[in-house]
Design a protein around this motif. Sequence first.
Motif, PDB file in Angstrom:
ATOM      1  N   ALA A 519       0.829  -1.203   0.000  1.00 12.84           N
ATOM      2  CA  ALA A 519       0.000   0.000   0.000  1.00 12.84           C
ATOM      3  C   ALA A 519       0.863   1.253   0.000  1.00 12.84           C
ATOM      4  O   ALA A 519       0.575   2.228  -0.713  1.00 12.84           O
ATOM      5  N   GLU A 520       1.938   1.242   0.766  1.00 19.70           N
ATOM      6  CA  GLU A 520       2.831   2.397   0.819  1.00 19.70           C
ATOM      7  C   GLU A 520       3.508   2.622  -0.530  1.00 19.70           C
ATOM      8  O   GLU A 520       3.729   3.760  -0.946  1.00 19.70           O
ATOM      9  N   ARG A 521       3.820   1.533  -1.236  1.00 18.03           N
ATOM     10  CA  ARG A 521       4.499   1.635  -2.530  1.00 18.03           C
ATOM     11  C   ARG A 521       3.643   2.373  -3.557  1.00 18.03           C
ATOM     12  O   ARG A 521       4.169   3.061  -4.431  1.00 18.03           O
ATOM     13  N   ILE A 522       2.327   2.214  -3.476  1.00 21.14           N
ATOM     14  CA  ILE A 522       1.439   2.870  -4.444  1.00 21.14           C
ATOM     15  C   ILE A 522       0.782   4.109  -3.839  1.00 21.14           C
ATOM     16  O   ILE A 522      -0.230   4.590  -4.355  1.00 21.14           O
ATOM     17  N   ARG A 523       1.343   4.580  -2.716  1.00 19.66           N
ATOM     18  CA  ARG A 523       0.879   5.806  -2.085  1.00 19.66           C
ATOM     19  C   ARG A 523      -0.573   5.704  -1.625  1.00 19.66           C
ATOM     20  O   ARG A 523      -1.368   6.644  -1.734  1.00 19.66           O
ATOM     21  N   GLY A 524      -0.926   4.510  -1.127  1.00 20.02           N
ATOM     22  CA  GLY A 524      -2.268   4.286  -0.609  1.00 20.02           C
ATOM     23  C   GLY A 524      -2.245   4.137   0.900  1.00 20.02           C
ATOM     24  O   GLY A 524      -1.178   4.063   1.523  1.00 20.02           O
ATOM     25  N   SER A 525      -3.430   4.094   1.497  1.00 20.38           N
ATOM     26  CA  SER A 525      -3.554   3.913   2.952  1.00 20.38           C
ATOM     27  C   SER A 525      -4.206   2.566   3.230  1.00 20.38           C
ATOM     28  O   SER A 525      -5.214   2.210   2.606  1.00 20.38           O
ATOM     29  N   LEU A 526      -3.617   1.807   4.155  1.00 18.11           N
ATOM     30  CA  LEU A 526      -4.125   0.485   4.525  1.00 18.11           C
ATOM     31  C   LEU A 526      -4.713   0.567   5.919  1.00 18.11           C
ATOM     32  O   LEU A 526      -4.097   1.101   6.844  1.00 18.11           O
ATOM     33  N   GLU A 527      -5.905   0.009   6.057  1.00 18.87           N
ATOM     34  CA  GLU A 527      -6.577   0.006   7.360  1.00 18.87           C
ATOM     35  C   GLU A 527      -7.033  -1.409   7.671  1.00 18.87           C
ATOM     36  O   GLU A 527      -7.662  -2.068   6.832  1.00 18.87           O
ATOM     37  N   ILE A 528      -6.692  -1.862   8.870  1.00 20.85           N
ATOM     38  CA  ILE A 528      -7.117  -3.180   9.357  1.00 20.85           C
ATOM     39  C   ILE A 528      -7.912  -2.928  10.632  1.00 20.85           C
ATOM     40  O   ILE A 528      -7.376  -2.422  11.629  1.00 20.85           O
ATOM     41  N   ARG A 529      -9.188  -3.281  10.619  1.00 22.08           N
ATOM     42  CA  ARG A 529     -10.066  -2.986  11.754  1.00 22.08           C
ATOM     43  C   ARG A 529     -11.000  -4.167  12.008  1.00 22.08           C
ATOM     44  O   ARG A 529     -11.297  -4.942  11.088  1.00 22.08           O
ATOM     45  N   PRO A 530     -11.490  -4.290  13.239  1.00 18.11           N
ATOM     46  CA  PRO A 530     -12.449  -5.365  13.536  1.00 18.11           C
ATOM     47  C   PRO A 530     -13.799  -5.086  12.893  1.00 18.11           C
ATOM     48  O   PRO A 530     -14.197  -3.931  12.714  1.00 18.11           O
ATOM     49  N   HIS A 531     -14.483  -6.142  12.555  1.00 20.88           N
ATOM     50  CA  HIS A 531     -15.817  -6.040  11.969  1.00 20.88           C
ATOM     51  C   HIS A 531     -16.842  -6.554  12.984  1.00 20.88           C
ATOM     52  O   HIS A 531     -16.678  -7.654  13.527  1.00 20.88           O
ATOM     53  N   LYS A 532     -17.854  -5.776  13.240  1.00 24.92           N
ATOM     54  CA  LYS A 532     -18.868  -6.156  14.219  1.00 24.92           C
ATOM     55  C   LYS A 532     -19.932  -7.028  13.563  1.00 24.92           C
ATOM     56  O   LYS A 532     -20.309  -6.788  12.424  1.00 24.92           O
ATOM     57  N   PRO A 533     -20.457  -8.063  14.279  1.00 25.07           N
ATOM     58  CA  PRO A 533     -20.105  -8.424  15.663  1.00 25.07           C
ATOM     59  C   PRO A 533     -18.792  -9.200  15.788  1.00 25.07           C
ATOM     60  O   PRO A 533     -18.215  -9.265  16.843  1.00 25.07           O
ATOM     61  N   HIS A 534     -18.332  -9.806  14.703  1.00 31.00           N
ATOM     62  CA  HIS A 534     -17.047 -10.504  14.757  1.00 31.00           C
ATOM     63  C   HIS A 534     -16.500 -10.592  13.336  1.00 31.00           C
ATOM     64  O   HIS A 534     -17.242 -10.613  12.356  1.00 31.00           O
ATOM     65  N   GLY A 535     -15.198 -10.629  13.261  1.00 35.44           N
ATOM     66  CA  GLY A 535     -14.547 -10.688  11.957  1.00 35.44           C
ATOM     67  C   GLY A 535     -13.525  -9.569  11.800  1.00 35.44           C
ATOM     68  O   GLY A 535     -13.226  -8.827  12.744  1.00 35.44           O
ATOM     69  N   THR A 536     -12.982  -9.460  10.613  1.00 30.51           N
ATOM     70  CA  THR A 536     -11.926  -8.485  10.331  1.00 30.51           C
ATOM     71  C   THR A 536     -12.187  -7.841   8.982  1.00 30.51           C
ATOM     72  O   THR A 536     -12.657  -8.502   8.037  1.00 30.51           O
ATOM     73  N   THR A 537     -11.857  -6.564   8.877  1.00 27.28           N
ATOM     74  CA  THR A 537     -11.941  -5.822   7.616  1.00 27.28           C
ATOM     75  C   THR A 537     -10.550  -5.300   7.257  1.00 27.28           C
ATOM     76  O   THR A 537      -9.877  -4.687   8.087  1.00 27.28           O
ATOM     77  N   VAL A 538     -10.131  -5.566   6.028  1.00 29.67           N
ATOM     78  CA  VAL A 538      -8.886  -5.029   5.483  1.00 29.67           C
ATOM     79  C   VAL A 538      -9.258  -4.153   4.296  1.00 29.67           C
ATOM     80  O   VAL A 538      -9.897  -4.625   3.352  1.00 29.67           O
ATOM     81  N   ALA A 539      -8.882  -2.887   4.366  1.00 28.80           N
ATOM     82  CA  ALA A 539      -9.243  -1.939   3.305  1.00 28.80           C
ATOM     83  C   ALA A 539      -8.011  -1.157   2.878  1.00 28.80           C
ATOM     84  O   ALA A 539      -7.229  -0.710   3.718  1.00 28.80           O
ATOM     85  N   VAL A 540      -7.841  -0.981   1.589  1.00 30.15           N
ATOM     86  CA  VAL A 540      -6.780  -0.135   1.039  1.00 30.15           C
ATOM     87  C   VAL A 540      -7.446   0.892   0.141  1.00 30.15           C
ATOM     88  O   VAL A 540      -8.324   0.558  -0.670  1.00 30.15           O
ATOM     89  N   VAL A 541      -7.071   2.156   0.324  1.00 31.43           N
ATOM     90  CA  VAL A 541      -7.703   3.261  -0.401  1.00 31.43           C
ATOM     91  C   VAL A 541      -6.617   4.108  -1.057  1.00 31.43           C
ATOM     92  O   VAL A 541      -5.609   4.440  -0.428  1.00 31.43           O
TER      93      VAL A 541
END
Length: 561
Positions: A519-541
């Motif tokens: 993500a840093e190589r392409i000048r993007g932002s990476l976010e890793i956050r919990p997903h309610k009620p359970h799980g994980t979200t990985v997003a790159v913008v």
Amino acid sequence: MADEPVLKGHWRLPAFALRTLLFALVATVGWATVGPLQATIWCSILLLASLPAVVSPTHRVLGPAGRLVETSVVILGTLSTGGVPAWLLPYLLVPLAHSAYYAADYVGERRLLDRLFVWEPAFLTSGAVTGLIIVGSTLPAIHYETYFTAVSQAVTIALVAAIAAWWVRRSQSYADEVSPNHPYVEAAALLTQLRAVARQLPGGTLDPGGIATDIVNSVAEVAGTQRIAVLGASAGRRLVVLAQHAAERVDWETSPQLNTLLADAWAGQQPQTGRLPLSRSAGGPVASLVVPLVAEQRTVALVAVESEAIDSFTTEMVQEVQDRTKGMPLRLETALLFEEVRSLATAEERQRLAREIHDGIAQELAMLGYGIDNATAVVPEEATEARGELEDLRAEVTRLVTELRFSLFELRSDVDRQGGLTASIADYARTVASSAGLRVHLSLDEGGARLPASVEAELLRIAQESITNARKHARAQNLWVTCEVDPPYARVEVTDDGQGLSGDQAEGRYGLAIMSERAERIRGSLEIRPHKPHGTTVAVVLHASQRPVGATEAKDEETKQ
């Protein structure tokens, strides 16, 4: 072409041997005919005159100058020693043959100095003949026949030697071109130069996005410019948005076939102004300016500028925009070429790894599984404990083979140049989800505009790693994959309903670190956050500030609930 052309080293030794042989010949003949003193003086002068042609025979200045001086010394020495006997004339073979040999490498060159190399043998021959005729005119009539016979023989032999040298060099060039190893020789030389240049450049200077952003920011300082974008070439017929500047998101036209300003600027390599909108989101009349970025007569990209002031782009403003982009086209082209070379090398390395894994460890694991099956078949039924351990071992081998198949599929997956990024991510998600028993929910939104190929490749790898983590570690039942592409904005998001990922686990995962680096190589932002009620979200913008109006993130979140 550099001052010292390549592929000349194999001629240096024969050239030096020929020059030495003829020098010894004329020195011996001169010693016997005109006397030791005269022979020594003129041979010394000839020796000094030959030094430039010996040291740098292919230099654009020293090479031709040295051969011209050698020819002049032969003529003056002949005149000074009475013309008859013409003891220095055999040495004419050296400058004429050498000039013809080196001239053969410059056939077809367009630069003036290179064309002079091609005509050098003719210049030397005509100059030598003219000079020798002038020398002959000063001689008594009794010596005419002897002198001009010697001149005719020497010039004829020199011309034959020049033609032979030309033919030899052209034959060598043809052999180099048709040799199977010639492309590899050229590639090795170019890659070596690229490595040396890349090490000398300061950090960040080979980033196309960064250079395009610098161009946009510089042009944005020109009064009257409101919406600016740098549009680069892509593998298809559309352009790609490398960077842009505007108060709000702009939907740029990326098809030159649909916009004459873009097409004319690219083909004509001249700035184009008019009132034809450069974006599909223009709300009213606009003034448009397209400035081509040209490096060495090659169009690299276009700077597209829009303004709501109809008559804003005067001649002075166009000139100011051009001045602010001077020096940038070559930097941008270098960065784009470097990015392409790196992408090609990366793709080839992924294919090589896939082949080695398939032909190596994958085959060995399969044979190991067959061996365990054979061992299980011969174990007695009553040996339940041994059979259980073998069955557990067989299950583990099966799991490893499955993981290897997923890895091979990931290595071989790439962005489809026709289908685009969303299609490639969707195909990967469906394949992995069906094999792992996951229900996949896709939300895809991609228009006709494309991101740069290197950016698409990095986004695909981040999505693959996110999907793989969900399959291997999350124990999820559902997988939500969202992909929005509206260049330069892009968002890729992968959410699962698995067991989640704690902060300590996230910091220790090597795969997450790789995603962050991508993500840093392409000048993007990476976010890793919990997903309610359970799980994980990985997003790159990418370019979050230029996100389309009415984006679907809230709707996606409702669907996941």
